[in-house]
Design a protein around this motif. Structure first.
Motif, short mmCIF file in Angstrom:
data_model
loop_
_atom_site.label_atom_id
_atom_site.label_comp_id
_atom_site.label_asym_id
_atom_site.label_seq_id
_atom_site.Cartn_x
_atom_site.Cartn_y
_atom_site.Cartn_z
N PHE A 19 0.89 -1.12 0.23
CA PHE A 19 0.46 -0.05 -0.06
C PHE A 19 0.98 1.13 0.31
O PHE A 19 0.76 1.85 -1.51
CB PHE A 19 -1.49 -0.15 1.52
CG PHE A 19 -2.18 1.13 1.34
CD1 PHE A 19 -3.60 0.50 0.47
CD2 PHE A 19 -1.86 2.48 1.94
CE1 PHE A 19 -4.13 1.87 0.39
CE2 PHE A 19 -2.62 3.48 1.44
CZ PHE A 19 -4.09 2.98 1.19
N SER A 22 2.62 2.24 -2.94
CA SER A 22 1.17 2.29 -4.26
C SER A 22 0.61 3.58 -4.26
O SER A 22 0.39 4.19 -4.84
CB SER A 22 0.18 0.82 -4.45
OG SER A 22 0.67 -0.34 -4.27
N ILE A 23 1.02 4.25 -3.18
CA ILE A 23 1.05 5.44 -2.73
C ILE A 23 1.75 6.23 -3.67
O ILE A 23 0.93 7.80 -4.14
CB ILE A 23 0.79 5.70 -1.58
CG1 ILE A 23 -0.41 5.21 -0.10
CG2 ILE A 23 0.56 7.67 -1.77
CD1 ILE A 23 0.39 5.15 0.61
N ALA A 40 -8.07 9.36 -4.32
CA ALA A 40 -7.03 8.17 -3.85
C ALA A 40 -6.59 9.03 -2.27
O ALA A 40 -6.35 8.24 -1.63
CB ALA A 40 -5.65 8.24 -4.76
N LEU A 43 -8.88 8.14 1.08
CA LEU A 43 -8.41 6.78 0.88
C LEU A 43 -7.28 6.83 2.43
O LEU A 43 -7.45 5.76 2.83
CB LEU A 43 -8.82 5.83 0.18
CG LEU A 43 -8.13 4.63 0.20
CD1 LEU A 43 -9.52 3.63 0.53
CD2 LEU A 43 -7.32 3.85 -1.61
N VAL A 44 -5.69 6.61 1.29
CA VAL A 44 -4.59 6.85 2.19
C VAL A 44 -5.08 7.09 3.58
O VAL A 44 -4.47 7.00 4.36
CB VAL A 44 -3.46 7.75 1.55
CG1 VAL A 44 -2.15 7.84 2.14
CG2 VAL A 44 -3.29 7.50 0.34
N HIS A 128 -8.72 -1.86 0.94
CA HIS A 128 -7.82 -0.53 0.21
C HIS A 128 -7.08 -1.16 -0.70
O HIS A 128 -6.64 0.15 -1.00
CB HIS A 128 -7.78 0.42 1.80
CG HIS A 128 -8.71 0.65 2.24
ND1 HIS A 128 -10.08 0.55 1.76
CD2 HIS A 128 -9.12 0.75 3.79
CE1 HIS A 128 -11.15 1.08 2.25
NE2 HIS A 128 -10.75 1.15 3.62
N ASP A 131 -8.84 -1.36 -3.68
CA ASP A 131 -8.95 0.21 -4.11
C ASP A 131 -8.28 0.95 -4.69
O ASP A 131 -8.02 1.82 -5.66
CB ASP A 131 -9.97 0.70 -2.32
CG ASP A 131 -10.76 0.38 -2.41
OD1 ASP A 131 -11.80 -0.39 -3.17
OD2 ASP A 131 -11.42 0.09 -1.27
N LEU A 132 -6.95 1.32 -4.03
CA LEU A 132 -5.87 2.25 -4.39
C LEU A 132 -5.07 1.85 -5.53
O LEU A 132 -5.34 2.87 -6.75
CB LEU A 132 -5.09 2.64 -3.36
CG LEU A 132 -3.84 3.27 -3.36
CD1 LEU A 132 -4.30 4.80 -3.51
CD2 LEU A 132 -2.64 2.89 -2.65
N ARG A 133 -4.99 0.76 -5.93
CA ARG A 133 -4.29 0.38 -7.28
C ARG A 133 -5.67 0.22 -8.75
O ARG A 133 -5.01 0.44 -9.30
CB ARG A 133 -3.88 -1.48 -7.18
CG ARG A 133 -2.46 -1.16 -5.99
CD ARG A 133 -1.53 -2.11 -6.32
NE ARG A 133 -1.01 -3.09 -6.94
CZ ARG A 133 0.13 -2.39 -7.99
NH1 ARG A 133 0.84 -0.85 -6.74
NH2 ARG A 133 0.70 -2.63 -8.60
#
Length: 239
Positions: A19, A22-23, A40, A43-44, A128, A131-133
């Motif tokens: 994660f 990926s940010i 995004a 989400l972070v 999550h 979600d992010l990716r």
């Protein structure tokens, strides 16, 4: 890690690393179609704060206020991800903790332990990370065992809690989620309620449970009345 006595914690640590990495690969303005107005960055910020909160729950300590500043960078996330992992690693997984199993329970009736948070935060991070990716158009690889556990947790913990807190109505059908040789039945349907089965890959079933995939999406197949299945799902299996 093979042979570890904390496999959920080991998996959590690896997912946190993915994660964090990926940010910086995803635009902070990337929208979350399944998250309302969230982008995004939201989400972070959310996951960093959830990690901070969960560390306090696991250690049964007062949560220190983080203030209103958004925690949207990979460094900010890494700080709270690392603090959670260190807190959990420093505790015996069998010792009592404040958990989602014990809402409203008398002190003598509480059953939650630190190990609950190993699993809960592993699966929170799994969803999550997807979600992010996905918001960034990036592929995500995760072992089927993680997605299977995600479905199991919804059926064992998250949906029963929704019922216990009267956030949802009892299911109008016996909803059974089937992935190859595994099957999980959503609890709470009245005696004699019709049965509906949803077949699919573990990942698709997990994403369905968490509202990330529609019933007619992915590899899902319904045996029974799909309208009843939709009614159960629309009530919400998760918060």
């Amino acid at each position: 890690m093979p042979g570890s006595d904390r496999p959920d914690l080991d998996a959590l640590t690896l997912l946190q690393e993915q994660f964090r990495d990926s940010i910086d690969e995803v635009s902070p303005d990337a929208p979350m179609p399944w998250g309302g107005r969230w982008k995004a960055r939201n989400l972070v910020n959310h996951l960093a704060r959830v990690h901070h909160w969960a560390a306090a729950q696991a250690s049964r300590s007062r949560e220190l206020p983080l203030g209103r500043d958004a925690l949207t960078t990979s460094d900010a996330y890494a700080t709270h991800a690392g603090a959670l992992a260190a807190t959990l690693a420093g505790l015996d997984p069998r010792q009592p903790a404040w958990t989602l199993l014990d809402d409203g329970a008398a002190p003598g009736d509480r059953t939650g332990t630190v190990g609950f948070w190993d699993r809960r935060q592993k699966l929170e991070t799994l969803i999550h990370l997807w979600d992010l990716r996905t918001a960034g158009g990036l592929a995500m690889e995760a072992d089927d065992s993680l997605w299977r556990d995600c479905v199991a947790e919804v059926v064992e913990v998250m949906h029963p809690r929704q019922l216990r807190l009267a956030r949802v109505s009892a299911p109008v059908a016996r909803l059974v989620l089937v992935a190859a040789d595994d099957a999980w039945e959503v609890s709470g349907a009245p005696h004699g309620a019709p049965s509906v089965e949803i077949f699919g890959a573990p990942r698709d079933l997990a994403l369905l449970c968490w509202g990330r995939l529609p019933l007619d999406g992915g590899s899902l197949r319904v045996a029974g009345d799909s309208l009843l299945a939709r009614e159960v799902l629309d009530e919400g299996l998760t918060p």
